[in-house]
Design an enzyme around this catalytic site. Sequence first.
Site, PDB file in Angstrom:
ATOM      1  N   ASN A  75       0.756   5.086   6.017  1.00  0.00           N
ATOM      2  CA  ASN A  75       1.038   5.497   7.149  1.00  0.00           C
ATOM      3  C   ASN A  75      -0.042   6.569   7.834  1.00  0.00           C
ATOM      4  OD1 ASN A  75       1.677   7.775   5.544  1.00  0.00           O
ATOM      5  ND2 ASN A  75       3.517   8.224   6.415  1.00  0.00           N
ATOM      6  N   GLY A 134       5.559  -7.771 -13.147  1.00  0.00           N
ATOM      7  CA  GLY A 134       6.142  -9.236 -13.346  1.00  0.00           C
ATOM      8  C   GLY A 134       5.585 -10.376 -12.217  1.00  0.00           C
ATOM      9  N   ILE A 140       0.852  -1.131  -0.199  1.00  0.00           N
ATOM     10  CA  ILE A 140       0.002  -0.056   0.108  1.00  0.00           C
ATOM     11  C   ILE A 140       0.891   1.290   0.167  1.00  0.00           C
ATOM     12  CG2 ILE A 140      -1.835   1.518   0.976  1.00  0.00           C
ATOM     13  CD1 ILE A 140      -2.537  -1.437   2.600  1.00  0.00           C
ATOM     14  N   THR A 141       0.775   2.063  -0.917  1.00  0.00           N
ATOM     15  CA  THR A 141       1.458   3.227  -1.016  1.00  0.00           C
ATOM     16  C   THR A 141       0.648   4.371  -0.068  1.00  0.00           C
ATOM     17  OG1 THR A 141       0.426   4.309  -2.963  1.00  0.00           O
ATOM     18  CG2 THR A 141       2.375   2.830  -3.210  1.00  0.00           C
ATOM     19  N   TYR A 174      -5.387  18.336 -10.492  1.00  0.00           N
ATOM     20  CA  TYR A 174      -5.665  17.303  -9.531  1.00  0.00           C
ATOM     21  C   TYR A 174      -6.631  16.624 -10.282  1.00  0.00           C
ATOM     22  CZ  TYR A 174      -8.051  14.816  -5.723  1.00  0.00           C
ATOM     23  OH  TYR A 174      -8.371  13.671  -4.854  1.00  0.00           O
TER      24      TYR A 174
END
Length: 308
Positions: free
Chosen positions: A43, A154, A39-40, A192
């Site tokens: 935090n 990949g 997950i980017t 955005y």
Amino acid sequence: MYLLYTIAASLISFLFLKWLKRRRFCMDLKRLDGKTVLITGGNAGVGKETAIALAIRGARVIIACRDTERSEKAVREIKRTSHNVNVIQMELDLANLRAIREFCKTFLQREKRLDILINNAGMPSVLDWTDDSFSMCFGVNHLGHFLLTNLLLGRLKESAPSRVITLTCSAYKYQKLDFQDLNYNLFPFFTYCRSKLANIYFTQELARMMEGKGVTAYSVHPGYMQSNWTCHYSILFRVVMQAIMFMFFVTCEVGAQTVVYCAVADEVVPHSGGYFLDCRHAALRPFAKDSGVAKKLWEASERLVKLI
């Protein structure tokens, strides 16, 4: 008596606003033991709530963020809340293409699986530039995740069936892409909107390319949330927006529900390439379903991040 009417009207208005903020919850409790999730921006905000929900289901969760100190704190909180110790953080700066390549190299050396990639991190409408001279919104929200996904594709195919979930926003409907100026950065809000539209086209083209290869893709509008996105703006703007968010926006826990739904539910599989909100497949504006534009954006993005 007038005071009572005023109080009653205020209470009714408040409850009505709360009702408007109701959202569907993901009721699928499928376990993810043995699965690896990346997950980017995991935090804080919706990314952190998504990490908690998937860690509770037993997944190995990796949160990839730029701020190592905040990430380490988030990892401790996710572990404590989910009772899952298999949660780690890795440093990733989506505003730097070289950093993304280094991250992917390290990830592929360390991790033998990637079952779910959640492209969650994003920049609000700010007038700024990435290290590679892309507008911050387009560079991080689209190009950064585009490169990340391609470099990890990949491993996703090796781990099939696997999923790629990219967070977008209903604000996509207010702009169209201009291929003469993809790096547009004149009006931050419009930039955005274009980056969120690019997320949708990216998902559609990725789904088309991965058809029959075991990788499915979904774009998710999590809703307008009570998150810390206002930290990029002035104190006055933050104060005003906090009041608006309290009245009209949903919590990050609620916002994460559709992301979790797309990560675990079997019924989303036939809708690869689709757009989801409130834990359901939703319709897009006609211009956002143009496969020709999606393919053109993919090819342009390959050139911009030097994949070809």
